[in-house]
Design a protein around this motif. Structure first.
Motif, PDB file in Angstrom:
ATOM      1  N   ARG A  92       3.089  -2.404   6.347  1.00 46.76           N
ATOM      2  CA  ARG A  92       2.580  -2.728   5.355  1.00 46.76           C
ATOM      3  C   ARG A  92       2.468  -1.599   4.144  1.00 46.76           C
ATOM      4  O   ARG A  92       1.708  -1.664   3.132  1.00 46.76           O
ATOM      5  N   ALA A 115      -6.668  -1.306  10.878  1.00 50.02           N
ATOM      6  CA  ALA A 115      -7.012  -1.949   9.756  1.00 50.02           C
ATOM      7  C   ALA A 115      -6.135  -3.133   9.256  1.00 50.02           C
ATOM      8  O   ALA A 115      -6.355  -3.741   8.312  1.00 50.02           O
ATOM      9  N   ALA A 127      -8.048  -2.432   2.564  1.00 52.68           N
ATOM     10  CA  ALA A 127      -7.214  -3.708   3.165  1.00 52.68           C
ATOM     11  C   ALA A 127      -7.834  -4.945   2.466  1.00 52.68           C
ATOM     12  O   ALA A 127      -7.111  -5.896   2.476  1.00 52.68           O
ATOM     13  N   GLU A 128      -8.987  -5.050   2.335  1.00 51.85           N
ATOM     14  CA  GLU A 128      -9.725  -6.349   1.950  1.00 51.85           C
ATOM     15  C   GLU A 128      -9.286  -6.351   0.617  1.00 51.85           C
ATOM     16  O   GLU A 128      -8.928  -7.427   0.118  1.00 51.85           O
ATOM     17  N   ILE A 186      -4.185   2.782  10.370  1.00 52.87           N
ATOM     18  CA  ILE A 186      -3.436   1.840   9.664  1.00 52.87           C
ATOM     19  C   ILE A 186      -3.350   0.654  10.531  1.00 52.87           C
ATOM     20  O   ILE A 186      -3.634  -0.685   9.931  1.00 52.87           O
ATOM     21  N   LEU A 239      -2.740  -3.103   9.055  1.00 54.48           N
ATOM     22  CA  LEU A 239      -1.626  -2.691   7.801  1.00 54.48           C
ATOM     23  C   LEU A 239      -0.539  -2.159   8.236  1.00 54.48           C
ATOM     24  O   LEU A 239       0.291  -1.788   7.391  1.00 54.48           O
ATOM     25  N   LEU A 280     -10.721   2.611   4.411  1.00 50.36           N
ATOM     26  CA  LEU A 280      -9.520   1.978   4.702  1.00 50.36           C
ATOM     27  C   LEU A 280      -9.622   0.403   4.756  1.00 50.36           C
ATOM     28  O   LEU A 280      -9.036  -0.513   4.482  1.00 50.36           O
ATOM     29  N   LEU A 281     -10.850   0.000   5.268  1.00 51.36           N
ATOM     30  CA  LEU A 281     -11.405  -1.153   5.439  1.00 51.36           C
ATOM     31  C   LEU A 281     -11.438  -1.851   3.910  1.00 51.36           C
ATOM     32  O   LEU A 281     -11.065  -2.967   3.406  1.00 51.36           O
ATOM     33  N   VAL A 333       0.846  -1.245  -0.162  1.00 54.07           N
ATOM     34  CA  VAL A 333       0.147  -0.047  -0.003  1.00 54.07           C
ATOM     35  C   VAL A 333       0.804   1.199  -0.012  1.00 54.07           C
ATOM     36  O   VAL A 333       1.913   1.437   0.907  1.00 54.07           O
ATOM     37  N   ASP A 390      -5.569  -8.043   0.556  1.00 55.13           N
ATOM     38  CA  ASP A 390      -5.556  -9.159   1.030  1.00 55.13           C
ATOM     39  C   ASP A 390      -6.404 -10.195   0.069  1.00 55.13           C
ATOM     40  O   ASP A 390      -6.189 -11.263  -0.066  1.00 55.13           O
TER      41      ASP A 390
END
Length: 285
Positions: free
Chosen positions: A168, A163, A275-276, A160, A165, A271-272, A130, A279
């Motif tokens: 990362r 979430a 993050a999804e 961050i 992260l 942000l979620l 990210v 991943d």
């Protein structure tokens, strides 16, 4: 009447982030003082200098709406000459350390000579999935030499971590010197620094970009809409040569969230979502 300059600055920043670009009257009017004068019997409501709404509408037809700022047109019409030098220096940088040195040596952005103490390039993992791109460094960043280390940066770090992260992300900005008074960087200043930002993206090779704030989203995506319209929507960022194409998600700037805590829910949703996607990149939208 005392004037709270911080409150005024916060209010102006809120309207700027919301995309408000025009005023309804050429001069500010102290309606509170006028109302107080009416109550004290010093003036009559009918004698106010401000015409009533029907009279204003009858006097002249409504003017056409002012066109919103078109970043794409600005790029096409007047690319800054310094961008060529930046492009040459950026292309010659084999890694992030060399790129940081090239930025520090670059004299083509006027912000460098307007009171900034040092160049502020990046912090975070050099191979992060990210990349977070803000607009420009502030006072704390200018002093410490790293982006997002003030109150807004501390909020960003907490988000961050929450979430999943942490460790990362790679964080940078559209410009690398603090604008005077923490003003928004101009399109020309962003364009002068754009080759360095593009080179950073090429070196880090992130899976996604998170664009924090309207100034970042407009510059990186070459959009003219306000951040409240852009946030939460996925775009595709493409490099100038077309070799790179990376999903980009605009979101609200952490500094905006400090001024408007009620907007944190929207930024957290963004942000979620990001993050999804990091991943589970192959999951259908």
């Amino acid at each position: 009447m005392s004037l709270d300059l911080r409150a005024v600055e916060s209010l102006m920043a809120f309207w700027a982030d919301a995309g408000v670009e025009v005023a309804y009257a050429p001069e500010p009017q102290d309606r509170t003082a006028h109302a107080a004068a009416i109550l004290k019997g010093k003036t009559e409501p009918a004698k106010t200098a401000t015409p009533s709404r029907p009279e204003r509408m009858a006097a002249a037809p409504l003017a056409p709406p002012r066109p919103r700022f078109d970043f794409t047109a600005t790029v096409a019409a007047a690319p800054p000459p310094a961008a060529e030098d930046a492009r040459r220096l950026a292309a010659a940088a084999p890694d992030l350390e060399a790129l940081a040195d090239a930025i520090a040596a670059f004299d083509g952005c006027g912000l460098k000579f307007e009171g900034a103490k040092q160049a502020v390039f990046s912090r975070g993992a050099p191979d992060a999935p990210v990349m977070i791109i803000g607009e420009g460094p502030g006072a704390d960043e200018d002093r410490q030499g790293q982006p997002f280390v003030g109150r807004a940066g501390q909020l960003l770090d907490r988000m961050i971590a929450a979430a999943g992260l942490e460790g990362r992300v790679f964080i940078t900005n559209t410009v690398f010197w603090r604008p005077p008074g923490n003003r928004t960087p101009s399109p020309d200043e962003q364009l002068a620094c754009a080759p360095f930002l593009e080179r950073a993206i090429a070196l880090v090779k992130p899976k996604v970009l998170l664009l924090a704030g309207g100034a970042s989203a407009k510059s990186v995506l070459k959009q003219s809409a306000g951040i409240l319209s852009l946030r939460g929507r996925w775009f595709e960022w493409r490099s100038e040569d077309g070799a790179l194409e990376i999903p980009a998600l605009p979101t609200l700037h952490p500094a905006f969230l400090l001024r408007q805590p009620g907007a944190k829910k929207k930024a957290w949703e963004d942000l979620l979502t990001l993050a999804e996607r990091v991943d589970r990149p192959h999951r259908p939208a």
